[in-house]
Design an enzyme around this catalytic site. Structure first.
Site, PDB file in Angstrom:
ATOM      1  N   GLU A  36      32.587 -21.232   3.517  1.00 50.46           N
ATOM      2  CA  GLU A  36      31.648 -22.022   4.328  1.00 50.46           C
ATOM      3  C   GLU A  36      30.217 -21.580   4.049  1.00 50.46           C
ATOM      4  OE1 GLU A  36      32.401 -25.064   5.426  1.00 50.46           O
ATOM      5  OE2 GLU A  36      34.034 -24.120   6.521  1.00 50.46           O
ATOM      6  N   HIS A  37      29.347 -22.576   3.874  1.00 50.07           N
ATOM      7  CA  HIS A  37      27.933 -22.329   3.567  1.00 50.07           C
ATOM      8  C   HIS A  37      27.787 -21.565   2.243  1.00 50.07           C
ATOM      9  CE1 HIS A  37      26.295 -24.012   7.262  1.00 50.07           C
ATOM     10  NE2 HIS A  37      27.340 -23.485   7.881  1.00 50.07           N
ATOM     11  N   THR A  38      28.741 -21.766   1.366  1.00 49.20           N
ATOM     12  CA  THR A  38      28.647 -21.169   0.030  1.00 49.20           C
ATOM     13  C   THR A  38      28.218 -22.202  -1.005  1.00 49.20           C
ATOM     14  OG1 THR A  38      31.034 -21.500  -0.079  1.00 49.20           O
ATOM     15  CG2 THR A  38      30.282 -19.253   0.311  1.00 49.20           C
ATOM     16  N   ASP A  39      28.565 -23.494  -0.788  1.00 49.86           N
ATOM     17  CA  ASP A  39      28.358 -24.471  -1.874  1.00 49.86           C
ATOM     18  C   ASP A  39      26.896 -24.601  -2.270  1.00 49.86           C
ATOM     19  OD1 ASP A  39      27.682 -25.921   0.467  1.00 49.86           O
ATOM     20  OD2 ASP A  39      28.783 -27.737  -0.129  1.00 49.86           O
ATOM     21  N   SER A 131      32.589 -36.951   7.659  1.00 54.22           N
ATOM     22  CA  SER A 131      32.585 -38.415   7.756  1.00 54.22           C
ATOM     23  C   SER A 131      31.364 -38.988   7.041  1.00 54.22           C
ATOM     24  CB  SER A 131      32.612 -38.852   9.214  1.00 54.22           C
ATOM     25  OG  SER A 131      31.483 -38.351   9.901  1.00 54.22           O
ATOM     26  N   ASP A 175      31.507 -31.730  -0.299  1.00 55.00           N
ATOM     27  CA  ASP A 175      32.125 -32.869   0.384  1.00 55.00           C
ATOM     28  C   ASP A 175      32.381 -34.028  -0.564  1.00 55.00           C
ATOM     29  OD1 ASP A 175      31.716 -31.187   2.457  1.00 55.00           O
ATOM     30  OD2 ASP A 175      30.180 -32.378   3.461  1.00 55.00           O
ATOM     31  N   TYR A 229      20.535 -25.932   9.514  1.00 52.16           N
ATOM     32  CA  TYR A 229      21.253 -25.933   8.236  1.00 52.16           C
ATOM     33  C   TYR A 229      20.277 -25.658   7.080  1.00 52.16           C
ATOM     34  CZ  TYR A 229      24.342 -27.730   4.539  1.00 52.16           C
ATOM     35  OH  TYR A 229      25.112 -27.872   3.400  1.00 52.16           O
TER      36      TYR A 229
HETATM   37  P1  NG1 Z   1      29.624 -30.784   7.180  1.00 52.85           P
HETATM   38  O1  NG1 Z   1      30.603 -29.932   7.793  1.00 52.85           O
HETATM   39  O2  NG1 Z   1      30.208 -32.107   6.761  1.00 52.85           O
HETATM   40  O3  NG1 Z   1      28.393 -30.913   7.998  1.00 52.85           O
HETATM   41  C1  NG1 Z   1      28.059 -29.387   5.468  1.00 52.85           C
HETATM   42  C2  NG1 Z   1      27.642 -29.733   4.039  1.00 52.85           C
HETATM   43  C3  NG1 Z   1      28.554 -29.061   3.016  1.00 52.85           C
HETATM   44  C4  NG1 Z   1      28.661 -27.553   3.293  1.00 52.85           C
HETATM   45  C5  NG1 Z   1      29.067 -27.334   4.767  1.00 52.85           C
HETATM   46  C6  NG1 Z   1      29.110 -25.879   5.154  1.00 52.85           C
HETATM   47  C7  NG1 Z   1      26.655 -31.940   3.593  1.00 52.85           C
HETATM   48  C8  NG1 Z   1      26.919 -33.372   3.278  1.00 52.85           C
HETATM   49  N1  NG1 Z   1      27.733 -31.177   3.812  1.00 52.85           N
HETATM   50  O4  NG1 Z   1      29.253 -30.039   5.772  1.00 52.85           O
HETATM   51  O5  NG1 Z   1      28.026 -29.284   1.716  1.00 52.85           O
HETATM   52  O6  NG1 Z   1      27.473 -26.893   2.999  1.00 52.85           O
HETATM   53  O7  NG1 Z   1      28.158 -27.987   5.644  1.00 52.85           O
HETATM   54  O8  NG1 Z   1      29.999 -25.174   4.355  1.00 52.85           O
HETATM   55  O9  NG1 Z   1      25.518 -31.527   3.658  1.00 52.85           O
END
Ligand code: NG1
Length: 405
Positions: A36-39, A131, A175, A229
């Site tokens: 999580e929060h690695t990509d 989503s 995602d 974020y």
């Molecule tokens: P979600 O959980 O859909 O808000 C977001 C980011 C991912 C990733 C995760 C944390 C987007 C579209 N999605 O996902 O790339 O960073 O947080 O792991 O920004």
């Protein structure tokens, strides 16, 4: 046609007249198992696509207009012209996810023709189950299909991931990659560095069950949650810069992946204590330990070792709560209930600050786990049928596609 498609069809006729929609695009949501929060730091993730997702029932148009209605009445109908410079709606507007895909494809392929469509979804919104990216991917595939354009999946994953930043979130590529690349009964470890991204399919053992439970706290990725974020991303970049400046053995590393290849995890954690101050130190520690957990979790899944996989999920949650500071009371409560009701591991999934947890149990424990979550978390909140919306027994599913009706 399924019931939901029939309802989409009547909404289609109501909005766009009797023209016959001949195509249905379906894009799945996803649950991230770990990573999580690695990509967005170029480090790996380990998600699987879900059986729930976003659909667009659409009819081709012979001009550059896109018109959309949404089965969910909280999302008003929208219409816009395709171009390489599309004016966004207000932050948080659902149309922006469609516009994001449209602008990215117009910039790549020139002028395109549009469609009339009805969007429906069986994914909870703002729940960390992606989503928003499912909608972006569904819009992109619909447009590609309308214009008879083929793109290689990896190129499309990267284009849509970059394109979605149009909405103002500086996200990574998880995602969009899992939404397009998902496979039945399979989780995917996704590596981003060095590009192009790589998908490593890993069969999910048939005697493991992942259960997703919504905290009922919306994790809106507009406004405050978006700022948090993006701020985490900035803190991580700052931490990386300082570490590479100060650690002689990291000289020349410009990415997290380089740093982790050059210096051991233990040395990095210890060095961060002397080089960084909080919160950069905390963010750095989460990101590098989480990337390490992803590799170990994949090995555990390959070996069928549910105990190790579960333990890594719990460590991930602790790190997200204490170091990354993206948990909340309801998420922690769900994790605690799951862990005292037969789960082998549980953690918040997705960006956090609300949204869902994912728990892992032996398949034969599923009923007991679901009952405990229903009784201890949902019943006191007056939710009598949590499986209708908030509790999902996750089935690792296939990726997005367009079918001709
Ligand atoms: P979600 O959980 O859909 O808000 C977001 C980011 C991912 C990733 C995760 C944390 C987007 C579209 N999605 O996902 O790339 O960073 O947080 O792991 O920004």
């Amino acid at each position: 046609m399924k019931k939901s498609s029939q309802t989409s069809l009547s909404l289609f006729v109501q909005h766009f007249g009797p023209a016959e929609p001949k195509h249905l695009t379906r894009a799945p949501g996803r649950v991230n198992l770990i990573g999580e929060h690695t990509d967005y730091n170029g480090l790996p993730v380990f998600p699987m696509a879900l059986q729930r997702g976003v659909s667009i029932l659409f009819a081709e148009r012979d001009d550059a207009t896109v018109r959309l209605a949404n089965l969910d009445r909280q999302f008003p109908a929208c219409s816009f012209e395709l171009s390489d410079d599309i004016e966004p709606d207000a932050p948080g507007a659902w149309a922006n996810y469609v516009k994001a895909a449209a602008q990215a494809l117009c910039r790549r392929h020139g002028s395109l023709q549009g469609f009339d469509g009805v969007v429906s979804s069986d994914l909870p919104v703002a729940a960390g189950l992606s989503s928003s990216s499912a909608l972006t991917v569904a819009a992109a595939l619909s447009l590609l299909h309308r214009n008879d354009i083929h793109m290689e999946p990896l190129e499309l994953m990267e284009l849509v991931a970059r394109g979605e930043r149009y909405v103002g979130t500086e996200g990574g590529g998880m995602d969009q990659a899992i939404c397009l690349g998902g496979r039945p009964n399979t989780a995917l470890k996704i590596d981003f560095e060095p590009p192009p991204l790589r998908l490593n399919p890993t069969p999910v053992p048939s005697d493991w069950q992942f259960v997703v439970a919504h905290s009922m706290v919306r994790a809106e990725k507009s406004g405050a949650a978006r700022d948090t974020y993006n701020q985490r991303g900035a803190e991580c970049r700052d931490a990386l810069r300082r570490m590479t400046e100060r650690l002689p053995e990291a000289a020349g590393a410009s990415r997290y992946a380089d740093l982790m290849a050059l210096v051991s995890l233990k040395t990095l954690v210890a060095a961060a204590d002397s080089v960084l101050e909080d919160p950069q130190r905390q963010r750095f520690r989460h990101v590098i330990t989480e990337a390490d957990r992803v590799e170990k979790a994949r090995e555990a899944m390959v070996a069928g070792d549910i105990e190790v996989f579960g333990r890594l999920m719990c460590e991930s949650h602790e790190s997200l709560r204490n170091d990354y500071e993206v948990s909340c009371k309801s998420l922690d409560e769900l994790v605690d209930i799951a862990m005292s009701s037969g789960a082998k591991g549980a953690r918040l999934t997705g960006a956090g600050l609300g949204g869902c947890i994912v728990a892992l149990c032996a398949a034969e424990q599923t009923t007991a786990l679901v009952e405990a979550l229903s009784r201890e978390f949902y019943a006191p909140r007056n939710v009598s049928d949590p499986q209708a919306e908030h509790l999902i027994i996750a089935e690792p599913s296939g990726g997005a596609s367009v079918i001709r009706l």
